[in-house]
Design an enzyme around this catalytic site. Structure first.
Site, PDB file in Angstrom:
ATOM      1  N   ASP A 181       7.286   7.851  -4.132  1.00 58.80           N
ATOM      2  CA  ASP A 181       7.403   8.014  -2.670  1.00 58.80           C
ATOM      3  C   ASP A 181       6.731   9.260  -2.083  1.00 58.80           C
ATOM      4  O   ASP A 181       6.888  10.361  -2.624  1.00 58.80           O
ATOM      5  CB  ASP A 181       8.871   8.165  -2.263  1.00 58.80           C
ATOM      6  CG  ASP A 181       9.795   7.186  -2.932  1.00 58.80           C
ATOM      7  OD1 ASP A 181       9.320   6.296  -3.629  1.00 58.80           O
ATOM      8  OD2 ASP A 181      11.011   7.335  -2.739  1.00 58.80           O
ATOM      9  N   GLU A 201      16.455   1.970   0.869  1.00 59.26           N
ATOM     10  CA  GLU A 201      15.969   3.305   0.495  1.00 59.26           C
ATOM     11  C   GLU A 201      15.046   3.850   1.597  1.00 59.26           C
ATOM     12  O   GLU A 201      14.525   3.099   2.421  1.00 59.26           O
ATOM     13  CB  GLU A 201      15.193   3.226  -0.832  1.00 59.26           C
ATOM     14  CG  GLU A 201      16.052   2.720  -1.992  1.00 59.26           C
ATOM     15  CD  GLU A 201      15.358   2.744  -3.349  1.00 59.26           C
ATOM     16  OE1 GLU A 201      15.995   3.140  -4.332  1.00 59.26           O
ATOM     17  OE2 GLU A 201      14.169   2.363  -3.428  1.00 59.26           O
TER      18      GLU A 201
HETATM   19  C1  FRU Z   1      12.413   4.917  -3.784  1.00 62.34           C
HETATM   20  C2  FRU Z   1      13.325   5.803  -4.617  1.00 62.34           C
HETATM   21  C3  FRU Z   1      14.207   6.659  -3.740  1.00 62.34           C
HETATM   22  C4  FRU Z   1      14.529   7.820  -4.616  1.00 62.34           C
HETATM   23  C5  FRU Z   1      13.245   8.002  -5.388  1.00 62.34           C
HETATM   24  C6  FRU Z   1      13.433   8.458  -6.796  1.00 62.34           C
HETATM   25  O1  FRU Z   1      11.256   4.524  -4.440  1.00 62.34           O
HETATM   26  O2  FRU Z   1      14.085   5.020  -5.505  1.00 62.34           O
HETATM   27  O3  FRU Z   1      15.347   5.990  -3.233  1.00 62.34           O
HETATM   28  O4  FRU Z   1      14.875   8.956  -3.862  1.00 62.34           O
HETATM   29  O5  FRU Z   1      12.603   6.750  -5.394  1.00 62.34           O
HETATM   30  O6  FRU Z   1      12.188   8.711  -7.398  1.00 62.34           O
END
Ligand code: FRU
Length: 527
Positions: free
Chosen positions: A35, A217
């Site tokens: 992300d 998310e």
């Molecule tokens: C989304 C996610 C988020 C988390 C991060 C962990 O892709 O699962 O919810 O904060 O990646 O790497």
């Protein structure tokens, strides 16, 4: 030509995969990323923090990597900004410029940048088993960061409370900070407010609604003027969902509505299933309803999109992670793995009476006018007729991204196809087709190159697209291992990764079943 036998080969050697390295999309030099985090514009510089494994090229050791850019196309990677330690992984979050020094981390005339991130606590921590929100701050314009000693600043004793996006809210009662975060496994966005970024009060929650088959998310919430009218402000709530997105696996949905400083209320037109679709996923009605939800992208590879804070001229610019959790850890590149989407400017436009997001890729420095800084024209044609025939376009050029800007009147043609990264015998390539009878735009990567590294990669995506005055407008950005398609001025977007064979660089456009008129066809490269 690759075949599924290739899947049995050992890890692809770096030299073989360097040809997939994009020209104008961010990749980490030799590590894993997911992300985008903490997108912020400050002092003439765009900062892109990102979920990063500093020690490898699969997910793990989550820390915030860091890159900067002045034009959103070319990025410089810096040392890790916020590192994991024995007590916590550093999960996704956001950065704000604390102009009023509300946190006390900066000075009135020299604001701190404050990161609000998720502490994913490890077994060695007293908070083990929970995710909570923490702060780090920078007083040198984002280059180095200190964790706040009072962390965490917000906990719910939940194992899946994460991904805080914080913004300054200007309401009738004055200004405050608002946080949107998720209770991921309850498909809820939770809203909090704060005066100082350190102490937070619960405001409300939203969800489940619409696509809720997977975890929710990386939310975001921002206001936009519909059709540019400052008297008509609607709020956009982005909610990423994994799995259960429209093309399968991970993807981003959004809601349009109102935020009054306490609660988000969706417009009725953006709600397909007020209680969520999870009860219907495998029925025809369920999949039809899923396609009625509002999607940021109809392809397989656009996830965790969030927007920049403090962007100049009130522009709203988002970046997503160009990948899908279905196969993310196995993409056939090394030592780097994964990239971001292009930066995309978003606006709200009225479509059939409702406010809808449109997206345009940022292909020029937003501060430097409209000229593409380093683009080179390869072809510029207008008013061509294609009748059951094919037109060869300029080949893909190693080292450059290619931009195809087309306006086509399908006329009597039943369909027309772009074949990208095609082989000279016509058997291989990524096919982007418009079918006039079904009014669907289809992206088919089953013969796109190496699809065998994961059973879920070979796929066909489609999106409903209406012609406008009989015309289809496409802006296609192709960059070594990706195809991003912006349709009808960005009302529909489709993003897919592809891993073509080295020798397959031919691009073609063909029409079948009748005659189509090409009104505009400009092809250029960008490095
Ligand atoms: C989304 C996610 C988020 C988390 C991060 C962990 O892709 O699962 O919810 O904060 O990646 O790497």
């Amino acid at each position: 030509m690759s075949s599924c036998l290739d899947a049995a080969r050992p890890e692809t050697a770096p030299a073989e995969t360097s040809r997939f390295r994009p020209a104008i999309h961010f990749t980490a030099r030799d590590t894993w990323l997911n992300d985008p985090n903490g997108l912020v514009f400050y002092d003439g510089v765009y900062h892109l923090f990102f979920q990063n494994n500093p020690y490898g090229n699969v997910w793990g050791n989550m820390s915030w990597g860091h890159a900067t850019s002045r034009d959103l196309l070319h990025w410089t990677e810096h040392p890790v900004a916020i590192a994991c330690d024995e007590t916590e992984d550093i999960f996704s979050g956001s950065v704000v410029v604390d102009h009023g020094n509300t946190s006390g981390f900066g000075k009135a005339d020299a604001p701190a940048l404050v990161a609000i991130y998720t502490s994913a606590y490890k077994a060695g921590s007293e908070h083990s088993g929970t995710q909570a929100q923490s702060l780090a701050y920078s007083t040198d314009a984002g280059m180095t960061w200190q964790k706040y000693e009072g962390n965490p600043v917000l906990t719910r004793n939940s194992a899946n409370f994460r991904d805080p996006k914080v913004f300054r809210y200007q309401g009738d009662q004055g200004d405050c900070w608002v946080m949107v975060a998720v209770e991921a496994q309850h498909q809820k966005v939770v809203f909090y407010r704060s005066e100082d970024l350190k102490s937070w009060d619960l405001l409300s929650d939203f969800g489940p609604a619409n696509a809720d088959a997977g975890e929710w998310e990386c939310p975001d919430l921002f206001p936009l003027a519909v059709d540019g009218d400052p008297e008509n402000i609607r709020w956009v709530l982005i909610v990423n969902v994994n799995p259960g997105a429209v093309a399968g696996g991970s993807g981003g949905q959004y809601f349009v509505g109102n935020f009054d400083g306490v609660r988000f209320t969706p417009d009725p037109g953006s709600i397909v299933a007020p209680e969520g679709l999870a009860s219907l996923p495998d029925t025809d009605a369920g999949s039809a309803a899923l396609r009625q939800c509002l999607w940021l992208d109809w392809g397989r590879d656009c996830y965790a999109s969030v927007s920049f804070s403090n962007a100049p001229d009130d522009r709203r610019i988002i970046i997503g992670w160009m990948n899908n959790w279905d196969y993310a850890n196995e993409l056939p590149t090394s030592p780097w793995r994964s990239s971001m989407t292009l930066a995309r400017e978003v606006r709200l436009t009225t479509v059939n009476g409702s406010a809808r997001l449109v997206q345009q890729p940022v292909l020029a420095d937003p501060c430097a006018g409209e000229e593409l800084p380093t683009s080179k024209g390869q072809m510029n044609a207008d008013t061509l007729e294609l009748r059951n025939s094919a037109l060869r376009l300029p080949d893909a050029v190693p080292g450059s991204a290619q931009i195809i800007d087309a306006e086509i009147l399908p006329g009597s043609a039943e369909r027309f196809d772009f074949r990208l990264f095609g082989s000279s015998d016509g058997s291989r390539g990524t096919i982007l087709s418009y079918n006039t009878t079904s009014a669907q735009l289809v992206l088919d990567r089953r013969q796109s190159g190496n699809t065998c590294f994961h059973g879920k990669f070979a796929s066909v995506e489609s999106a409903p697209v209406d012609l406008e005055d009989g015309v289809l407008k496409l802006l296609i950005v192709v960059d070594h291992c990706s195809v991003e398609v912006f349709v009808q001025s960005g009302k529909v977007v489709l993003t897919d990764l592809v891993f073509p064979e080295t020798e397959n660089r031919e691009n073609w456009l063909s029409a079948e079943g009748g005659s189509a008129t090409i009104l505009k066809l400009a092809v250029s490269t960008l490095t």
